[in-house]
Motif scaffolding. Structure first.
Motif, PDB file in Angstrom:
ATOM      1  N   ASP A 157       0.847  -1.203   0.000  1.00 52.07           N
ATOM      2  CA  ASP A 157       0.000   0.000   0.000  1.00 52.07           C
ATOM      3  C   ASP A 157       0.879   1.249   0.000  1.00 52.07           C
ATOM      4  OD1 ASP A 157      -2.354  -1.395   0.004  1.00 52.07           O
ATOM      5  OD2 ASP A 157      -2.682  -1.274   2.179  1.00 52.07           O
ATOM      6  N   ALA A 158       1.906   1.221   0.859  1.00 51.09           N
ATOM      7  CA  ALA A 158       2.802   2.379   0.977  1.00 51.09           C
ATOM      8  C   ALA A 158       3.575   2.607  -0.319  1.00 51.09           C
ATOM      9  CB  ALA A 158       3.768   2.175   2.144  1.00 51.09           C
ATOM     10  N   VAL A 159       4.031   1.502  -0.953  1.00 53.21           N
ATOM     11  CA  VAL A 159       4.775   1.625  -2.211  1.00 53.21           C
ATOM     12  C   VAL A 159       3.861   2.178  -3.308  1.00 53.21           C
ATOM     13  CG1 VAL A 159       5.905   0.328  -4.054  1.00 53.21           C
ATOM     14  CG2 VAL A 159       6.444  -0.194  -1.666  1.00 53.21           C
ATOM     15  N   ALA A 160       2.644   1.622  -3.402  1.00 58.59           N
ATOM     16  CA  ALA A 160       1.716   2.000  -4.485  1.00 58.59           C
ATOM     17  C   ALA A 160       1.295   3.458  -4.395  1.00 58.59           C
ATOM     18  CB  ALA A 160       0.494   1.090  -4.468  1.00 58.59           C
ATOM     19  N   MET A 161       1.300   4.024  -3.169  1.00 56.79           N
ATOM     20  CA  MET A 161       0.901   5.433  -3.027  1.00 56.79           C
ATOM     21  C   MET A 161       1.806   6.365  -3.819  1.00 56.79           C
ATOM     22  SD  MET A 161      -0.271   5.726   0.946  1.00 56.79           S
ATOM     23  CE  MET A 161      -0.009   7.498   1.014  1.00 56.79           C
ATOM     24  N   ASN A 162       3.061   5.938  -4.044  1.00 55.67           N
ATOM     25  CA  ASN A 162       4.022   6.793  -4.765  1.00 55.67           C
ATOM     26  C   ASN A 162       3.910   6.679  -6.277  1.00 55.67           C
ATOM     27  OD1 ASN A 162       5.367   7.802  -2.473  1.00 55.67           O
ATOM     28  ND2 ASN A 162       6.438   5.852  -2.240  1.00 55.67           N
ATOM     29  N   ILE A 163       3.114   5.713  -6.756  1.00 62.87           N
ATOM     30  CA  ILE A 163       3.107   5.445  -8.203  1.00 62.87           C
ATOM     31  C   ILE A 163       1.982   6.214  -8.892  1.00 62.87           C
ATOM     32  CG2 ILE A 163       2.978   3.629  -9.979  1.00 62.87           C
ATOM     33  CD1 ILE A 163       3.840   1.627  -7.812  1.00 62.87           C
ATOM     34  N   THR A 164       2.352   7.011  -9.901  1.00 58.96           N
ATOM     35  CA  THR A 164       1.314   7.747 -10.645  1.00 58.96           C
ATOM     36  C   THR A 164       0.653   6.808 -11.646  1.00 58.96           C
ATOM     37  OG1 THR A 164       2.840   8.373 -12.401  1.00 58.96           O
ATOM     38  CG2 THR A 164       2.693   9.871 -10.502  1.00 58.96           C
ATOM     39  N   GLU A 165      -0.525   7.194 -12.113  1.00 60.45           N
ATOM     40  CA  GLU A 165      -1.239   6.383 -13.108  1.00 60.45           C
ATOM     41  C   GLU A 165      -0.388   6.208 -14.376  1.00 60.45           C
ATOM     42  OE1 GLU A 165      -4.009   4.776 -12.715  1.00 60.45           O
ATOM     43  OE2 GLU A 165      -4.544   5.624 -10.768  1.00 60.45           O
ATOM     44  N   ASP A 166       0.275   7.315 -14.800  1.00 63.36           N
ATOM     45  CA  ASP A 166       1.078   7.279 -16.034  1.00 63.36           C
ATOM     46  C   ASP A 166       2.208   6.258 -15.933  1.00 63.36           C
ATOM     47  OD1 ASP A 166      -0.515   9.210 -16.982  1.00 63.36           O
ATOM     48  OD2 ASP A 166       0.944  10.854 -16.875  1.00 63.36           O
ATOM     49  N   ALA A 167       2.886   6.270 -14.769  1.00 59.52           N
ATOM     50  CA  ALA A 167       4.004   5.338 -14.585  1.00 59.52           C
ATOM     51  C   ALA A 167       3.494   3.905 -14.631  1.00 59.52           C
ATOM     52  CB  ALA A 167       4.696   5.614 -13.263  1.00 59.52           C
ATOM     53  N   ALA A 168       2.326   3.654 -14.030  1.00 62.05           N
ATOM     54  CA  ALA A 168       1.760   2.300 -14.030  1.00 62.05           C
ATOM     55  C   ALA A 168       1.430   1.863 -15.455  1.00 62.05           C
ATOM     56  CB  ALA A 168       0.513   2.263 -13.153  1.00 62.05           C
ATOM     57  N   GLU A 169       0.895   2.810 -16.259  1.00 58.41           N
ATOM     58  CA  GLU A 169       0.549   2.467 -17.655  1.00 58.41           C
ATOM     59  C   GLU A 169       1.792   2.178 -18.487  1.00 58.41           C
ATOM     60  OE1 GLU A 169      -2.106   5.384 -19.428  1.00 58.41           O
ATOM     61  OE2 GLU A 169      -3.485   5.082 -17.745  1.00 58.41           O
ATOM     62  N   ASP A 170       2.857   2.968 -18.258  1.00 56.92           N
ATOM     63  CA  ASP A 170       4.117   2.733 -18.988  1.00 56.92           C
ATOM     64  C   ASP A 170       4.664   1.346 -18.688  1.00 56.92           C
ATOM     65  OD1 ASP A 170       4.095   5.113 -20.218  1.00 56.92           O
ATOM     66  OD2 ASP A 170       5.608   6.090 -18.981  1.00 56.92           O
ATOM     67  N   THR A 171       4.514   0.925 -17.425  1.00 58.01           N
ATOM     68  CA  THR A 171       5.009  -0.399 -17.031  1.00 58.01           C
ATOM     69  C   THR A 171       4.282  -1.487 -17.819  1.00 58.01           C
ATOM     70  OG1 THR A 171       5.347   0.483 -14.816  1.00 58.01           O
ATOM     71  CG2 THR A 171       5.446  -1.897 -15.050  1.00 58.01           C
ATOM     72  N   VAL A 172       2.963  -1.313 -17.964  1.00 55.40           N
ATOM     73  CA  VAL A 172       2.171  -2.296 -18.719  1.00 55.40           C
ATOM     74  C   VAL A 172       2.594  -2.292 -20.190  1.00 55.40           C
ATOM     75  CG1 VAL A 172      -0.152  -2.879 -19.516  1.00 55.40           C
ATOM     76  CG2 VAL A 172       0.206  -2.159 -17.154  1.00 55.40           C
ATOM     77  N   ARG A 173       2.816  -1.085 -20.748  1.00 61.61           N
ATOM     78  CA  ARG A 173       3.186  -0.976 -22.162  1.00 61.61           C
ATOM     79  C   ARG A 173       4.510  -1.688 -22.442  1.00 61.61           C
ATOM     80  NH1 ARG A 173       6.314   1.943 -25.169  1.00 61.61           N
ATOM     81  NH2 ARG A 173       7.059   3.172 -23.431  1.00 61.61           N
ATOM     82  N   GLU A 174       5.463  -1.510 -21.505  1.00 58.84           N
ATOM     83  CA  GLU A 174       6.754  -2.173 -21.674  1.00 58.84           C
ATOM     84  C   GLU A 174       6.592  -3.682 -21.800  1.00 58.84           C
ATOM     85  OE1 GLU A 174       9.681  -1.311 -18.683  1.00 58.84           O
ATOM     86  OE2 GLU A 174       9.727   0.786 -19.257  1.00 58.84           O
ATOM     87  N   ASN A 175       5.578  -4.192 -21.108  1.00 57.05           N
ATOM     88  CA  ASN A 175       5.348  -5.635 -21.141  1.00 57.05           C
ATOM     89  C   ASN A 175       4.865  -6.124 -22.496  1.00 57.05           C
ATOM     90  OD1 ASN A 175       6.214  -6.596 -18.835  1.00 57.05           O
ATOM     91  ND2 ASN A 175       4.255  -6.758 -17.807  1.00 57.05           N
ATOM     92  N   GLU A 176       4.406  -5.171 -23.325  1.00 51.98           N
ATOM     93  CA  GLU A 176       3.894  -5.581 -24.639  1.00 51.98           C
ATOM     94  C   GLU A 176       4.931  -5.421 -25.752  1.00 51.98           C
ATOM     95  OE1 GLU A 176       0.516  -3.042 -24.668  1.00 51.98           O
ATOM     96  OE2 GLU A 176      -0.661  -4.364 -23.354  1.00 51.98           O
TER      97      GLU A 176
END
Length: 437
Positions: A157-176
């Motif tokens: 929970d504490a780690v996820a609070m620092n993550i912006t939506e954009d950064a999370a989406e970029d992570t998913v894109r890298e996976n593709e």
């Protein structure tokens, strides 16, 4: 930019167990010999709908002459540089050690958020003992048990609070992105190729065979090209596996093949293609992977006018029947043609995605059938009326015919050769099926 969290700490505090728990898979090799994780390991996990990359690092030993420990130290420092946040793992069972102090000292100098995670806290007594870690002076301290998973939710929970939506989406894109696995026997120059391509010490390179035990993912983005490179532990013959770790590594290399779209098979120019290389090649083909063959150490070969051409013919003969594979002669040491290897890999990736329009496929292939009919079986003439490409990961074609079971391998090979001659499927296995029309 995607969001990355690195797990650091001294050897044997349970970093890899925690890493595997978050990824819900056995990705890092876990064993109770210290120093098992030598390189950085990558994975992607998500929490509360936010995806982030996770790096597992080798155990940090600040002052040591052991060649691997020196390398691990470099790797940990790179991981800290690469990460957006750091999970600093310690072990309640041993308390604060000199190594923990040294690591804490290194992390205090970093401006990135640090989460101190006290592992193996699985009863009330240990919870009391764990409070001594507050003295390290970091703001966020969590008590967890990697094995049972208790306490990991609060930490995430504490780690996820620092993550912006954009950064999370970029992570998913890298996976593709396209994924290339560098495969081959030990000591042919796989890790050196990876380092030469990305221009940094991404994997530990030494002359000790079997250095790369885990598979390692590297995000490559240069010259308008973007993909993921997977470096694997060398695949050896069965007879040489002395320790379990070697066995794990081979499984891991085969798994890396599964994850990849294209396999770059590295050979040693001096040794040529050995029976073991043929096995690796056949395995990649059977798994339906794109393949590029890279003959490394070409700078050491005595050359005459047609050396490369003759060498290529020998290779293709040994790789038959699947010989429509790009072969490049490279020298990782001199950086000769290594970028050409990537361009070829991307081309093979494109070939693997190729979809041939049905009308064009039938025009071409029915002409090929008319030019050379399938042999007559038991007095029946075999007719092929229609061809279609199947919606599969590996280019696959169905030929509709009156006697699907009577078509023999030579004719199947003829059809495959015609497909290859007319449409570019270089480096990609093709599957052909005969169906009752």
């Amino acid at each position: 930019m995607s969001y990355t969290v690195a797990i650091v700490g001294r050897p044997n505090v349970g970093k890899s167990t925690f890493f595997n728990r978050l990824l819900e898979q056995r990705k890092a090799i876990v064993d109770d010999i210290s120093g098992v994780t030598r390189d950085r390991q990558y994975g992607v996990t998500d929490w509360n709908g936010k995806s982030f990359n996770l790096i597992d690092t080798g155990g940090f030993v600040p002052v040591s002459d052991d060649i691997f420990e020196i390398e691990i130290r470099k790797q940990v420092k790179i991981a800290i540089d690469e990460a957006n946040a750091i999970i600093f793992m310690v072990d309640v069972a041993t308390g604060i050690t000199d190594l923990d102090e040294a690591m804490a000292d290194l992390l205090r100098r970093s401006s990135k958020p640090v989460f101190v995670v006290v592992n193996k806290v699985d009863n009330g007594t240990r919870e009391l003992e764990a409070t001594e870690f507050y003295s390290l002076g970091f703001e966020h301290t969590f008590f967890i048990s990697s094995i049972s998973g208790s306490g990991t939710g609060d930490l995430l929970d504490a780690v996820a609070m620092n993550i912006t939506e954009d950064a999370a989406e970029d992570t998913v894109r890298e996976n593709e992105l396209p994924k290339f696995a560098i495969i081959g026997q030990p000591n042919v120059g796989k890790s050196s190729l990876l380092n030469a391509l990305i221009g940094e010490e991404r994997t530990i390179v030494s002359d000790i065979a079997g250095t790369t035990r885990d598979t390692i993912h590297t995000h490559y983005k240069l010259f308008q090209k973007e993909f993921i490179l997977i470096d694997t532990a060398g695949i050896r013959k069965k007879s040489k596996e002395k320790d379990d770790l070697e066995f794990y590594s081979i499984i891991r290399a085969i798994k890396a093949m599964d994850e990849a779209d294209v396999c770059l098979l590295v050979l040693d120019a001096d040794k040529g293609i050995t029976a073991q290389d043929i096995t690796i090649f056949a395995l990649a083909a059977r798994k339906g992977k794109g393949i590029v063959v890279l003959v490394n150490k070409w700078d050491l070969v005595e050359k005459e006018t047609n050396t490369a051409r003759d060498y290529e013919q020998v290779l293709k003969k040994k790789m038959a029947p699947f010989s429509d594979v790009p072969i490049l002669f490279i020298s990782v040491k001199d950086k000769t043609r290594i970028f050409k290897a990537i361009e070829t890999g991307l081309q093979v990736y494109e070939n693997k995605q190729r979809r041939v329009p049905t009308s064009k496929l039938n025009d071409v292939m029915l002409k090929a059938v008319a030019n050379y009919h399938a042999p007559v079986v038991r007095g029946h003439s075999i007719k092929i009326k229609f061809v279609s490409q199947l919606p599969t990961q590996v280019p696959s074609f169905a030929f509709f015919t009156n006697f699907p079971d009577d078509i023999k391998t030579p004719y199947k090979n003829y059809l495959e050769n015609q497909l290859r001659a007319n449409f570019n499927f270089s480096g990609v296995p093709i599957r052909i099926f005969f169906r009752k029309k």
